[in-house]
Design an enzyme around this catalytic site. Structure first.
Site, PDB file in Angstrom:
ATOM      1  N   GLY A  28       0.807  -1.226   0.000  1.00 16.01           N
ATOM      2  CA  GLY A  28       0.000   0.000   0.000  1.00 16.01           C
ATOM      3  C   GLY A  28       0.834   1.268   0.000  1.00 16.01           C
ATOM      4  CB  ALA A 237      -0.795 -18.169 -12.178  1.00 12.11           C
ATOM      5  N   GLY A 286      18.505 -19.846  -2.107  1.00  6.79           N
ATOM      6  CA  GLY A 286      17.060 -20.119  -2.038  1.00  6.79           C
ATOM      7  C   GLY A 286      16.316 -18.806  -2.136  1.00  6.79           C
ATOM      8  CB  CYS A 291       5.070 -12.622  -2.832  1.00  3.51           C
ATOM      9  SG  CYS A 291       4.248 -11.080  -2.484  1.00  3.51           S
TER      10      CYS A 291
HETATM   11  C1  UDX Z   1       7.964 -11.127  -6.052  1.00  2.00           C
HETATM   12  C2  UDX Z   1       7.522 -10.956  -7.515  1.00  2.00           C
HETATM   13  O1  UDX Z   1       8.695 -10.812  -8.342  1.00  2.00           O
HETATM   14  C3  UDX Z   1       6.609  -9.745  -7.654  1.00  2.00           C
HETATM   15  O2  UDX Z   1       6.125  -9.645  -8.984  1.00  2.00           O
HETATM   16  C4  UDX Z   1       5.424  -9.909  -6.691  1.00  2.00           C
HETATM   17  O3  UDX Z   1       4.563  -8.795  -6.752  1.00  2.00           O
HETATM   18  C5  UDX Z   1       5.923 -10.089  -5.270  1.00  2.00           C
HETATM   19  O4  UDX Z   1       6.820 -11.205  -5.208  1.00  2.00           O
HETATM   20  P1  UDX Z   1       9.753  -9.948  -4.483  1.00  2.00           P
HETATM   21  O5  UDX Z   1       9.431 -11.059  -3.528  1.00  2.00           O
HETATM   22  O6  UDX Z   1       9.754  -8.550  -3.992  1.00  2.00           O
HETATM   23  O7  UDX Z   1       8.741  -9.978  -5.723  1.00  2.00           O
HETATM   24  O8  UDX Z   1      11.228 -10.213  -5.085  1.00  2.00           O
HETATM   25  P2  UDX Z   1      11.828 -11.060  -6.291  1.00  2.00           P
HETATM   26  O9  UDX Z   1      12.759 -10.203  -7.036  1.00  2.00           O
HETATM   27  O10 UDX Z   1      10.805 -11.776  -7.066  1.00  2.00           O
HETATM   28  O11 UDX Z   1      12.746 -12.117  -5.511  1.00  2.00           O
HETATM   29  C6  UDX Z   1      12.194 -13.096  -4.655  1.00  2.00           C
HETATM   30  C7  UDX Z   1      13.295 -13.991  -4.131  1.00  2.00           C
HETATM   31  O12 UDX Z   1      13.849 -14.787  -5.170  1.00  2.00           O
HETATM   32  C8  UDX Z   1      14.476 -13.221  -3.529  1.00  2.00           C
HETATM   33  O13 UDX Z   1      14.924 -13.882  -2.370  1.00  2.00           O
HETATM   34  C9  UDX Z   1      15.526 -13.268  -4.622  1.00  2.00           C
HETATM   35  O14 UDX Z   1      16.826 -13.130  -4.135  1.00  2.00           O
HETATM   36  C10 UDX Z   1      15.267 -14.652  -5.189  1.00  2.00           C
HETATM   37  N1  UDX Z   1      15.724 -14.827  -6.578  1.00  2.00           N
HETATM   38  C11 UDX Z   1      15.195 -14.057  -7.567  1.00  2.00           C
HETATM   39  C12 UDX Z   1      16.652 -15.828  -6.884  1.00  2.00           C
HETATM   40  O15 UDX Z   1      17.121 -16.538  -5.995  1.00  2.00           O
HETATM   41  N2  UDX Z   1      17.023 -15.999  -8.186  1.00  2.00           N
HETATM   42  C13 UDX Z   1      16.514 -15.256  -9.208  1.00  2.00           C
HETATM   43  O16 UDX Z   1      16.896 -15.487 -10.367  1.00  2.00           O
HETATM   44  C14 UDX Z   1      15.578 -14.255  -8.886  1.00  2.00           C
HETATM   45  P1  ADP Z   2       2.092  -6.109   2.525  1.00  2.00           P
HETATM   46  O1  ADP Z   2       3.469  -6.609   2.227  1.00  2.00           O
HETATM   47  O2  ADP Z   2       1.006  -6.991   1.956  1.00  2.00           O
HETATM   48  O3  ADP Z   2       1.885  -4.669   2.211  1.00  2.00           O
HETATM   49  P2  ADP Z   2       2.397  -5.391   5.345  1.00  2.00           P
HETATM   50  O4  ADP Z   2       2.353  -6.265   6.550  1.00  2.00           O
HETATM   51  O5  ADP Z   2       3.676  -4.708   4.988  1.00  2.00           O
HETATM   52  O6  ADP Z   2       1.879  -6.295   4.126  1.00  2.00           O
HETATM   53  O7  ADP Z   2       1.293  -4.243   5.453  1.00  2.00           O
HETATM   54  C1  ADP Z   2      -0.051  -4.464   5.728  1.00  2.00           C
HETATM   55  C2  ADP Z   2      -0.539  -3.320   6.617  1.00  2.00           C
HETATM   56  O8  ADP Z   2      -1.965  -3.438   6.743  1.00  2.00           O
HETATM   57  C3  ADP Z   2       0.018  -3.329   8.045  1.00  2.00           C
HETATM   58  O9  ADP Z   2       0.677  -2.090   8.305  1.00  2.00           O
HETATM   59  C4  ADP Z   2      -1.219  -3.517   8.946  1.00  2.00           C
HETATM   60  O10 ADP Z   2      -1.145  -2.770  10.149  1.00  2.00           O
HETATM   61  C5  ADP Z   2      -2.321  -2.977   8.040  1.00  2.00           C
HETATM   62  N1  ADP Z   2      -3.663  -3.469   8.393  1.00  2.00           N
HETATM   63  C6  ADP Z   2      -4.031  -4.740   8.648  1.00  2.00           C
HETATM   64  N2  ADP Z   2      -5.357  -4.808   8.910  1.00  2.00           N
HETATM   65  C7  ADP Z   2      -5.850  -3.543   8.821  1.00  2.00           C
HETATM   66  C8  ADP Z   2      -7.152  -2.956   8.966  1.00  2.00           C
HETATM   67  N3  ADP Z   2      -8.215  -3.699   9.233  1.00  2.00           N
HETATM   68  N4  ADP Z   2      -7.258  -1.610   8.812  1.00  2.00           N
HETATM   69  C9  ADP Z   2      -6.177  -0.857   8.511  1.00  2.00           C
HETATM   70  N5  ADP Z   2      -4.933  -1.355   8.356  1.00  2.00           N
HETATM   71  C10 ADP Z   2      -4.757  -2.677   8.495  1.00  2.00           C
END
Ligand code: UDX
Ligand code: ADP
EC number: 1.1.1.22
Length: 488
Positions: A28, A237, A286, A291
């Site tokens: 957000g 996916a 790893g 996510c």
């Molecule tokens: C991921 C997706 O890329 C993004 O589109 C989604 O919205 C959220 O999840 P993020 O987790 O921020 O993003 O990072 P990403 O760059 O995808 O890396 C994830 C993990 O994989 C990291 O630990 C990274 O170091 C590792 N990685 C990535 C590898 O080990 N090898 C690679 O080739 C790429």
């Molecule tokens: P993401 O990586 O999905 O953004 P985070 O844990 O970084 O997840 O952020 C989610 C945020 O949403 C936290 O700061 C948490 O306090 C907030 N949150 C959770 N439930 C509520 C709610 N009901 N109203 C407002 N904020 C909320």
């Protein structure tokens, strides 16, 4: 209230002047900050239940923002107080907004049905109920958090049962694909913006209104429109496919190490095939992050619930391989250090799950520490962004240990690479921070115990150069006799 399909599209908001984002986290915060920058005529209010987080977003000192992302602080500085606001006054922001983004956390459930796999939707549900109780005018509610398929249907049921007469709403799915560390660039130049809606006149109109917001800076052809459930499934996916590539190359890296092949050569040679492509084939200790694991577990749970155990098992293997990669790397460290690390000092460079972020969620470094602690090692950790307290929180999480005192005895958080490496038997590189590529390895060698060993889990060092200095080096995915040629 008429069923949603029968509502007149004219009852939707006609003009977007206010947007509210519920959840000021990694998704957000950056997403709606960039939105505020690109839409100066729209008032964007980011709300959160956590006053500490909101205070941090409002801090005068922009280095203290709760989310570190290159370029983000400057945009917050530019927009905050102009058309970007951070507040705990959730109801007021919902009331004023025509579009409400739901960007709250959806962690994996830790108890009850689906424990360990399904997403915990309590925060999404709480936000939805709050919107229903506050809304006095038509709202477009946008699912931003990663959610299981059909969450929109649950949100709709809650809204239908609880909203006031005359306050129509539409729910859209608009998953976020930003990658931490490059969030600002990903938001400014996304490969695609995905908007899922119901295939009704109102659904399409709501999608159009959201699309018009994005089209201020995203080329129209990059805004994709799909059904709600396709959009929800696409997020899972996409992450599953990306993680699968990493697990695939990590599986190959184990074969490379056993045979003397070089995984970087293999990855490069595979990646030039346009059908495969070069991205996400970097062998590593790893993958981590909030996510990949969560979304795959979610997909596994979904497949199982749909009576598709083979599909569930297929995706589960991506996680199994990731756990194997981390454990294999830790084992290599122990074996190389004469089969014991008890009472030995190991320098762990990097604690974030990837470079350019302070986020440690599911970081491989946590798993490595768990393995090293089980072997009785002393771990000296340095990370340029992760704070000491966060490291101790991660290392005392349920499932790791609850013995804080024992962790404090076994772990030292250091202010620099050199501090961490002082008197260490080995250096373990867990994160690909750029500054680790510029380490003065001569200095490091002089302050370490001998034989000095470097374990590179991220392809950060040049093994040949380090060997010239006197180090022994292990790089992921490179067989013993080829270690010197990694950089050829
Ligand atoms: C991921 C997706 O890329 C993004 O589109 C989604 O919205 C959220 O999840 P993020 O987790 O921020 O993003 O990072 P990403 O760059 O995808 O890396 C994830 C993990 O994989 C990291 O630990 C990274 O170091 C590792 N990685 C990535 C590898 O080990 N090898 C690679 O080739 C790429
Ligand atoms: P993401 O990586 O999905 O953004 P985070 O844990 O970084 O997840 O952020 C989610 C945020 O949403 C936290 O700061 C948490 O306090 C907030 N949150 C959770 N439930 C509520 C709610 N009901 N109203 C407002 N904020 C909320």
């Amino acid at each position: 209230m008429p069923a949603i399909e029968e509502q007149d599209p004219a009852l939707l908001p006609q003009k977007i002047t206010h947007i509210c984002c519920i959840g000021a986290g990694y998704v957000g915060g950056p997403t709606c900050t960039v939105l505020a920058q690109q839409c100066p005529d729209i008032v964007v209010t980011i709300v959160d239940v956590n006053p500490v987080r909101i205070a941090a977003w409002n801090s005068e000192d922009l280095t203290q923002l709760p989310v570190f992302e290159p370029g983000l602080a400057a945009i917050v500085g530019e927009c905050r107080g102009r058309n970007l606001f951070f507040t705990t006054d959730i109801d007021k922001a919902i009331d004023e907004a025509q579009i409400v983004f739901v960007s709250v956390n959806t962690p994996t459930k830790t108890s009850g049905i689906g424990s360990g796999f399904a997403a915990d939707l309590r925060y999404v549900e709480a936000s939805t109920r709050r919107i229903a109780s506050v809304a006095q005018t038509p709202k477009i509610i946008v699912e931003k958090s990663t959610v299981p398929c059909r969450t929109a249907a649950s949100m709709r049921a809650i809204l239908e049962a609880n909203s006031k007469p005359g306050t129509p709403f539409q729910i859209l799915s608009n998953p976020e694909f930003l990658s931490e560390g490059t969030a600002v660039q990903d938001l400014l130049h996304p490969d695609r913006v995905l908007i899922g809606s119901l295939d009704t006149a109102q659904g399409r109109r709501a999608a159009e209104l959201l699309s018009e917001v994005y089209e201020r800076w995203v080329p129209k052809e990059r805004v994709l429109h799909t059904g709600l459930w396709s959009s929800e499934l696409t997020k899972l996916a996409a992450n599953a496919l990306l993680a699968q590539r990493i697990s695939s190359i990590n599986a190959i890296s184990a074969i490379c190490e056993a045979t003397g092949a070089n995984v970087y050569e293999v990855a490069d040679a595979c990646g030039v095939d346009r059908r495969i492509g070069p991205h996400f084939l970097r062998a590593s200790v790893g993958f981590g992050g909030s996510c990949f694991q969560k979304d795959i577990l979610n997909l596994v749970y979904l497949s199982g619930s749909l009576g598709l155990p083979e599909v569930a098992e297929y995706w589960r293997q991506v996680i199994v391989m990731n756990e194997f990669s981390k454990a294999r790397f830790a084992k290599k460290v122990v074996q190389t250090l004469f089969n014991t690390v008890t009472a030995k000092r190991l320098a762990l460079l990097g604690f974030a799950f990837k470079k350019d972020t302070g986020d440690t969620r599911e970081s491989p470094a946590i798993t490595l520490c768990k393995h090293f602690r089980q072997e009785g090692a002393h771990i000296a950790i340095y990370d340029p962004k992760v704070k000491r307290e966060q490291i101790f929180l991660d290392l005392t999480e349920p499932g790791v240990t609850d013995d804080r005192k024992a962790v404090e005895e076994a772990v030292t958080v250091c202010p620099s690479v050199l501090d961490a490496c002082h008197d260490a038997e080995a250096v373990v590189i867990a994160t690909d921070w750029d500054e680790f590529s510029a380490i003065d390895w001569h200095k490091v060698f002089n302050i370490m115990r001998k034989p000095a060993v470097v374990f590179d889990g991220r392809r950060v060092v040049n093994p040949a150069k380090l060997r010239e200095i006197g180090f022994r080096v292990h790089a992921v995915g490179v067989g013993p006799e080829l270690q010197d040629n990694v950089w050829v």
